[in-house]
Design an enzyme around this catalytic site. Sequence first.
Site, PDB file in Angstrom:
ATOM      1  N   PHE A  75       3.314   7.104   5.499  1.00  0.00           N
ATOM      2  CA  PHE A  75       4.579   6.273   5.384  1.00  0.00           C
ATOM      3  C   PHE A  75       4.713   6.224   3.898  1.00  0.00           C
ATOM      4  CE2 PHE A  75       1.346   3.227   5.945  1.00  0.00           C
ATOM      5  CZ  PHE A  75       1.652   2.294   4.920  1.00  0.00           C
ATOM      6  N   PHE A  77       4.753   3.756   1.127  1.00  0.00           N
ATOM      7  CA  PHE A  77       3.967   4.743   0.340  1.00  0.00           C
ATOM      8  C   PHE A  77       2.464   4.219   0.659  1.00  0.00           C
ATOM      9  CE2 PHE A  77       7.862   4.115  -1.596  1.00  0.00           C
ATOM     10  CZ  PHE A  77       8.377   5.473  -1.792  1.00  0.00           C
TER      11      PHE A  77
END
Lengths: 178, 831
Positions: A75, A77
């Site tokens: 995802f 980050f």
Amino acid sequence: MHVHSYEKIWLALGLGLILLLIGSVTYGAVGPGVSMVAADQPTVDPTALDEDDRFAEPRVEQVGENEYEAYVVAFQFGFEPDPIVLPANSTVTFMVTSRDVTHGFEVVGTNANTMVIPGEVSTLTVETGGPTEYGVICNEYCGAAHHGMEGSIEVVPQEEFEESAGGSSDGDGSGGDQ
Amino acid sequence: MSELPPKTSLRRWFVTTNHKDVGILYTITALFFLIMGGMLALLIRFQLWEPGAQFLSEIAYNEAVTTHGLVMVFWFLSPFGFGFANYFVPLQIGADDLAFPRLNALSYWMYALSGILLGISYFQGGTLSTGWTMYAPLNVPMYTPSLGSTGAILALAMFVIGITASTINFLTTIHHSRAEGMGLMDMPLFTWSILATVYMMLFAFAALLAVALILLSDRILGSIYFSATEGGALLWGHLFWFFGHPEVYIVFFPALGVMLELFQSFSGNRLVGRKWVIIAICLISIQSFLVWTHHMFLTTINLEVKTLMMATSIGISLPFDLVVFSLIYTLIKGRIKFTTPFLFAFGALLLFIVGGITGVFLGAIVLDYEFRGTYWVVAHFHYVMFGGATALFGGIYYWFPKMSGKMYDEFLGKVHFVIFFIGFNAVYFSMFLAWETPRRVFEYDPAFQPMHQFGTIGAVVLGLSFFIMFYNFAKSYVSGPDAPDNPWEYTRTAEWAVSSPPPLENWGGRPSYASGKLEFVSEALTPSDDHDGPAAATDGGHGEGHGDDHIESYPYWDKHASHASIWPFALSLATGIFFFGLSGVSSSIDITTADTLFGTGITVSNPVYPVFTALGLLGIIWTAVKWGLEDFYAPPMEIAERWPFEGVEKVKLGMWFFLASDVIVFGAFISAAVFIRVAAGWYTWEPLTDSLPGLINTFVLLTSSFTVILALVYARRKSRKGLIAYLSATILLGLTFLSIKMWEWHHEIYDVGVTLTQNSHGDPVQATIYYVTTGLHGLHVVIGLLIAGFLLVRAWNGAYQEDPRPVEYFGLYWHFVDIVWVILFPLFYLF
């Protein structure tokens, strides 16, 4: 019409190739039934990962004698779980997917490397060696903080993995509840 | 406005349509973008000076890498090669100009102004930061919301529109305007490489145009193709790389052509295995469309497909091997003269060999797992693409005397080469040595730091070496010695047979290869000669099929060629303004939906962008009409080699090429629809709409195909009334089609509840596909109606009685639009 002989050959070759290509694609699709996305790498709805058995709670699970599956979600980050704790000297199949944009999943210093595309589940199987640590990085631009997006893998001895495996059996339990 | 001002006048450069002027404009503009892309490259290198340096912020670094890639690939490499193509392809094949001079100027201005749009995008809240591959779904506004991101993609779309026009122009020129006796196989190799390039461009750039249009629809209208969970991300990969791999050869082939040309000129030897090289070039062009999946080896694509693409990818190195060996043998068998152009061409060969061999590794799936995402890839494609561009720098030294009329300084040229070559290898070979560095981030193992610092110094050296070239050319242009017609001892091509620089009309007499070598036939060029002149020359010299019957069909055949028109610039400027407006229009207008159409509320929060959009659109229509009315004459060559399109007239041939590229645009849209539907499960979708309105529309459009044919028939019979009647009927049928379409959309939106992003029956993406694909078709109908309206007004005033061909060209387009509907109808209404 005056046609140079080389030009005729050129034309024949070109047409022949095109026919060959269209033929091979048609044959591949109709005959052996090759599809563009591998059937053994199933798709998943990236907006509903919470409802997916594997990715609602990303984890490492034992699926056989010395065989494990690691469900990983990338995802913005980062990666989940982080760290990914794996038992040493075993066979691990990573199943990685993304909940937002296209990411990369590369175990640094190895050829375990895949793109992580939302909606697709990337599968790759590795043999873990002795206990060590690896970094995981994202190879595709994924937004402002792409540079800082990283994860880690900890390969621990078998007995240590089993001790800490309480978490993953909880995961099993909640999976059974659904 | 056909008088061309002198070269010292600034006005000339805005109105010129002459291929040599446009070639110079391309070359200078491309060099400007080289500097821009080079600056961005230096920013990247400075960031890599130490691991994790914060010279640029993270987002600024991503933007720098993205625009460096876009600028170098689109705004530098291709246009630099096409500067030479503009200047020298007509000269090499013995043509007076490109087939459509105004269209050529339009291509240039679209290119130049699209570059300015890209620059502006930096100041619209930050430009695109997705890497030049723009992978979905990062490229949709949800993840990259800045106006600049939309602006950058609009700039790319505008560039592609210009490129498509240029492609059609070159294809028509090379197939329609070769001098007598020059068969396809007789063409110089630079022209051959350009021919292969434009064929690839015709199909590849059409795919890019389609993918850019879909993305812009996602970004501006709010459709949901690339955020679709049904394979939207993978769809982008396929469409982008279907364009993206041929693009590698598109930027490399002009350089290869220069290399082939220079190896011959400076080894004093004909190319060894010439016909095999040409065959190899053709094979590569075809095969380039069959390898794109090797950019997607790390996706979830089936191993069978990947393996097939591995075979084709590694196989494509075989024809390249043939070309490389041919070049090497040409040198071995020749007597080499180490001039500056040759050094660059030879350097390009060495660099390309390194780039090619390192690429074969990447073509193997298993090795790709290892190399993907590392600096191995970065080093590889710089050796291929920038290595190829090295030959283009050879080209600029080679042709500078011809283009400027002055000789450059040989010593400075050689110094440039040496420093360039050292700098090049310092920066890119160090990447191979530090290949385990991950790309797309600025963090790396500190052990590689000396290597990266060495590379950064190399990059600075490489960048500075170009100032030697700029100085050399500037000094030579001002005070250099005059260049002779042919400064090189051994050249084969026709551009060296005319003065340096060549006269405006290129030739003193009609160039002809009928006797086997270049000769200038004088009588055919004199327009006051009666028709027997060219016909007699043809009878004496050559066999058949040179279309002297064409002469009668051109009523203005004795007019002088025009060279100046402001409308290409004006149309491009209007397009640029329109696109600039589009970049912000969706964020400055709020549309509130209601239960009925009349309840829809529109609030404009910021009038700037909508005003630009409206002004641009009006400007486009106005300049297009002025363009259509302008008396601009580009004489077709009366005697020319046209194989294999002997019977096809010039504009019609161009129209066919345009339609071929439009087929790919629609092909990409239809493929996208099929791909997403397959991913969603083909049988889970039912047609969104009733089939009856679609069926009626099918009949309406098919009928309009008949009326447009009847319009042409009556135009040929010189019946003004018949022409007006059937053109009007065509327009009425088109309007009927659009009305039914609008009724249908209205019904879907307000009665059924199917909008661009909502679908009460199922997948929302199905609604998106329905509206966007039929919308693109509807847009084609609208453009067709605008053209038909233009024709109707002119027909009313008595036009097309002498020359009904414009009606025929419009008819071709209209038939195409109808045929597309015949495919869309079952796709959206029946199955």
